[in-house]
Write a protein that holds these residues in place. Structure first.
Motif, PDB file in Angstrom:
ATOM      1  N   LEU A  58       0.884  -1.163   0.000  1.00 46.29           N
ATOM      2  CA  LEU A  58       0.000   0.000   0.000  1.00 46.29           C
ATOM      3  C   LEU A  58       0.921   1.212   0.000  1.00 46.29           C
ATOM      4  O   LEU A  58       1.631   1.461   0.983  1.00 46.29           O
ATOM      5  N   GLN A  59       0.918   1.929  -1.129  1.00 46.77           N
ATOM      6  CA  GLN A  59       1.842   3.057  -1.286  1.00 46.77           C
ATOM      7  C   GLN A  59       1.556   4.155  -0.271  1.00 46.77           C
ATOM      8  O   GLN A  59       0.400   4.421   0.049  1.00 46.77           O
ATOM      9  N   ALA A  60       2.632   4.812   0.179  1.00 45.81           N
ATOM     10  CA  ALA A  60       2.484   5.934   1.100  1.00 45.81           C
ATOM     11  C   ALA A  60       1.775   7.089   0.395  1.00 45.81           C
ATOM     12  O   ALA A  60       1.783   7.170  -0.838  1.00 45.81           O
ATOM     13  N   ASN A  61       1.211   8.020   1.188  1.00 41.64           N
ATOM     14  CA  ASN A  61       0.502   9.155   0.593  1.00 41.64           C
ATOM     15  C   ASN A  61       1.448  10.283   0.211  1.00 41.64           C
ATOM     16  O   ASN A  61       1.038  11.354  -0.167  1.00 41.64           O
ATOM     17  N   GLN A  62       2.749  10.057   0.384  1.00 41.97           N
ATOM     18  CA  GLN A  62       3.741  11.079   0.036  1.00 41.97           C
ATOM     19  C   GLN A  62       5.016  10.384  -0.428  1.00 41.97           C
ATOM     20  O   GLN A  62       5.170   9.175  -0.249  1.00 41.97           O
ATOM     21  N   GLU A  63       5.932  11.148  -1.005  1.00 41.16           N
ATOM     22  CA  GLU A  63       7.229  10.605  -1.435  1.00 41.16           C
ATOM     23  C   GLU A  63       8.005  10.175  -0.200  1.00 41.16           C
ATOM     24  O   GLU A  63       8.325  11.012   0.650  1.00 41.16           O
ATOM     25  N   THR A  64       8.278   8.914  -0.052  1.00 39.57           N
ATOM     26  CA  THR A  64       9.071   8.429   1.081  1.00 39.57           C
ATOM     27  C   THR A  64       9.635   7.073   0.711  1.00 39.57           C
ATOM     28  O   THR A  64       9.116   6.395  -0.175  1.00 39.57           O
ATOM     29  N   ASN A  65      10.696   6.679   1.391  1.00 46.15           N
ATOM     30  CA  ASN A  65      11.136   5.296   1.220  1.00 46.15           C
ATOM     31  C   ASN A  65      10.990   4.522   2.525  1.00 46.15           C
ATOM     32  O   ASN A  65      11.463   3.421   2.653  1.00 46.15           O
ATOM     33  N   GLN A  66      10.313   5.137   3.516  1.00 45.92           N
ATOM     34  CA  GLN A  66      10.090   4.439   4.786  1.00 45.92           C
ATOM     35  C   GLN A  66       8.940   3.438   4.620  1.00 45.92           C
ATOM     36  O   GLN A  66       7.989   3.697   3.891  1.00 45.92           O
ATOM     37  N   ARG A  67       9.060   2.308   5.313  1.00 43.26           N
ATOM     38  CA  ARG A  67       8.030   1.273   5.151  1.00 43.26           C
ATOM     39  C   ARG A  67       7.860   0.505   6.456  1.00 43.26           C
ATOM     40  O   ARG A  67       8.804   0.419   7.246  1.00 43.26           O
ATOM     41  N   ILE A  68       6.665  -0.021   6.692  1.00 44.74           N
ATOM     42  CA  ILE A  68       6.549  -1.041   7.715  1.00 44.74           C
ATOM     43  C   ILE A  68       6.194  -2.336   6.987  1.00 44.74           C
ATOM     44  O   ILE A  68       5.592  -2.327   5.907  1.00 44.74           O
ATOM     45  N   ILE A  69       6.615  -3.434   7.553  1.00 45.93           N
ATOM     46  CA  ILE A  69       6.397  -4.727   6.908  1.00 45.93           C
ATOM     47  C   ILE A  69       5.594  -5.618   7.846  1.00 45.93           C
ATOM     48  O   ILE A  69       5.941  -5.763   9.022  1.00 45.93           O
ATOM     49  N   LEU A  70       4.499  -6.173   7.309  1.00 48.99           N
ATOM     50  CA  LEU A  70       3.731  -7.172   8.041  1.00 48.99           C
ATOM     51  C   LEU A  70       3.838  -8.466   7.255  1.00 48.99           C
ATOM     52  O   LEU A  70       3.714  -8.449   6.027  1.00 48.99           O
TER      53      LEU A  70
ATOM     54  N   HIS B 251       5.023   3.478   3.481  1.00 48.12           N
ATOM     55  CA  HIS B 251       4.472   2.337   2.753  1.00 48.12           C
ATOM     56  C   HIS B 251       4.103   1.252   3.763  1.00 48.12           C
ATOM     57  O   HIS B 251       4.814   1.064   4.757  1.00 48.12           O
ATOM     58  N   VAL B 252       3.009   0.552   3.517  1.00 51.91           N
ATOM     59  CA  VAL B 252       2.689  -0.617   4.333  1.00 51.91           C
ATOM     60  C   VAL B 252       2.830  -1.845   3.427  1.00 51.91           C
ATOM     61  O   VAL B 252       2.090  -1.985   2.448  1.00 51.91           O
ATOM     62  N   ASP B 253       3.796  -2.695   3.736  1.00 53.80           N
ATOM     63  CA  ASP B 253       4.075  -3.863   2.910  1.00 53.80           C
ATOM     64  C   ASP B 253       3.627  -5.142   3.603  1.00 53.80           C
ATOM     65  O   ASP B 253       3.738  -5.266   4.824  1.00 53.80           O
ATOM     66  N   VAL B 254       3.163  -6.093   2.811  1.00 53.59           N
ATOM     67  CA  VAL B 254       2.902  -7.447   3.302  1.00 53.59           C
ATOM     68  C   VAL B 254       3.863  -8.369   2.579  1.00 53.59           C
ATOM     69  O   VAL B 254       4.054  -8.252   1.366  1.00 53.59           O
ATOM     70  N   VAL B 255       4.491  -9.280   3.328  1.00 56.88           N
ATOM     71  CA  VAL B 255       5.371 -10.259   2.690  1.00 56.88           C
ATOM     72  C   VAL B 255       4.942 -11.675   3.072  1.00 56.88           C
ATOM     73  O   VAL B 255       4.584 -11.937   4.223  1.00 56.88           O
ATOM     74  N   GLY B 256       4.949 -12.560   2.079  1.00 53.73           N
ATOM     75  CA  GLY B 256       4.734 -13.987   2.307  1.00 53.73           C
ATOM     76  C   GLY B 256       6.055 -14.695   2.051  1.00 53.73           C
ATOM     77  O   GLY B 256       6.486 -14.800   0.898  1.00 53.73           O
ATOM     78  N   PHE B 257       6.720 -15.126   3.105  1.00 57.19           N
ATOM     79  CA  PHE B 257       8.019 -15.797   2.932  1.00 57.19           C
ATOM     80  C   PHE B 257       7.814 -17.217   2.386  1.00 57.19           C
ATOM     81  O   PHE B 257       6.992 -17.974   2.893  1.00 57.19           O
TER      82      PHE B 257
END
Ligand SMILES: [Zn+2]
Length: 426
Positions: A78-90, A129-135
């Motif tokens: 889910l893209q951030a609402n502004q220019e950023t490279n910060q992210r959380i990962i679930l 950014h809110v990222d989801v990862v499936g390992f």
């Protein structure tokens, strides 16, 4: 709806509705199994690929950004609402043990996926950014080595793993090739830890504590480190009818006495700050005749604690006691340490934040420690990491009987939402 309008917790009816979707997706993905009639999905198999593709398709329905990395991990953003490279990962893992359950791992992928779809469908986004990862691999059931997916993104991948072989003689390098990946590019899967605000893993508890406490969720303060030993006690076999009781070197009697004491000592740590769990899971008696005094006994020892020094002190103490018992019974001891893993602590401030969230939702701000290993162990080495445990029926896991209830999923979704909304701040 924008972030300001998004309730601190999901409205109950929304969470309940999304929880039903989570259960449907878990059911749907349980169909991607390599052994009919069983839950069995291993790393770099066609079922792994189909699972990744399905997750991507579900995400794309809500116009979320998706990609697969060079280790075969599936990502959704889910893209951030502004220019950023910060992210959380679930995230969590998509592989299973053979004849496993429908929720171990995949719940921690599907639940945040459903949340992200809900956010995207309602125009909600965050300053990061809110990222989801499936390992692709956590269990290690195909190639023996565990946590391959999370190791790849954490820069902990070992190049010698390319030579690992599965039960059919296929190397990991060959399996990657068949999957459409190139093992020489795995390092490209590594993420930049400077850009990660938090890693958060939702996982079923795989134990009975939440059910016993009648609670749906808890925070997790760390993952226990384990040490394992193979122990042999060598005495003297003899005739059960002719060797007097006072003249015996009975290895099983000493082993039994020690096991009972070990169990009692571990029970006595239950109320300690750092409890210790000790298990003798294997006992082999030689020569094993009904009329023969046991000449030697082989036994396994597994000791775990969230605190390495509590665990190590316990082990030293108990092995000293074993030596005393062996001397008293005229036995020789052989000892081999077969496995060591350090305990991993979750990030203190995020764990406190999650404990607070759990308290607000359930009335009980509980944090448990995990006795089982998780992807979070690897991520904790590079980024602030915490976990959320969810109750599973009877504490049963790695078993087709693994079962969860929709109401608990609803509470978990609310907890994830509150955590993302209020606790992760740039
Ligand atoms: Zn798992």
């Amino acid at each position: 709806m924008d972030k300001a309008l998004l309730h601190k917790k999901l409205p109950r009816e929304t969470a309940d509705k999304l929880a039903i979707t989570v259960m449907e997706y878990c059911e749907l993905l349980a169909g991607y199994t390599q052994t009919q009639g069983q839950m069995d999905r291993r790393y770099l198999t066609p079922e792994h690929k189909r699972t990744n593709n399905k997750i991507a398709l579900l995400a794309q329905e809500s116009h979320l950004h998706t990609w697969q990395d060079q280790a075969g991990n599936q990502w959704v953003r889910l893209q951030a609402n502004q220019e950023t490279n910060q992210r959380i990962i679930l995230g969590s893992h998509t592989d299973t043990v053979p004849n496993g359950g429908k929720y171990d791992g995949i719940l921690g992928v599907v639940a945040p996926l459903v949340l992200l779809k809900h956010f995207a469908d309602n125009g909600v986004c965050f300053d990061f950014h809110v990222d989801v990862v499936g390992f692709g691999d956590e269990e290690g059931t195909r190639f023996g080595a565990t946590l391959l997916g999370s190791s790849a993104i954490s820069g902990k991948w070992k190049s010698k793993w390319r030579e690992l072989v599965d039960e059919n003689g296929v190397t990991l390098a060959q399996a990657m090739h068949s999957f459409g990946l190139d093992v020489s590019k795995v390092s490209e899967a590594q993420i930049d830890s400077n850009h990660v605000l938090a890693y958060l893993e939702l996982h079923i508890e795989q134990g009975p504590v939440l059910e016993e406490k009648n609670l749906p969720i808890s925070a997790v303060n760390g993952i226990a480190g384990a040490r394992r030993f193979a122990i042999t006690l060598e005495g003297k076999a003899g005739h059960a009818g002719t060797v007097p009781m006072g003249s015996r070197q009975d290895s099983l009697v000493a082993a039994s006495q020690w096991i009972v004491e070990l169990n009692k000592a571990a029970q006595n740590t239950i109320t300690d700050e750092y409890p210790v769990l000790a298990t003798v899971g294997k006992l082999e008696v030689y020569p094993g005749g009904v009329n023969v005094i046991p000449g030697s006994v082989g036994l396994s020892l597994d000791v775990r604690s969230i605190n390495d020094s509590a665990r190590d002190t316990f082990i030293t103490d108990k092995l000293e006691r074993l030596e005393c018992l062996a001397n008293a019974h005229g036995l020789r001891i052989e000892l081999e340490e077969t496995h060591t893993a350090q305990a991993v602590s979750c990030d203190t401030s995020f764990t406190e934040a999650m404990t607070e969230v759990v308290g607000l939702l359930t009335g009980t701000p509980l944090a448990l420690s995990s006795g089982a290993g998780h992807d979070a162990m690897v991520l904790a080495e590079i980024v602030p990491t915490t976990m959320l445990f969810m109750r599973c029926e009877g504490g049963i896991s790695h078993n087709p009987k693994e079962s969860i209830c929709t109401e608990d999923v609803s509470v978990s979704l609310s907890a994830l939402t509150m955590f993302i909304n209020e606790k992760v701040v740039i």
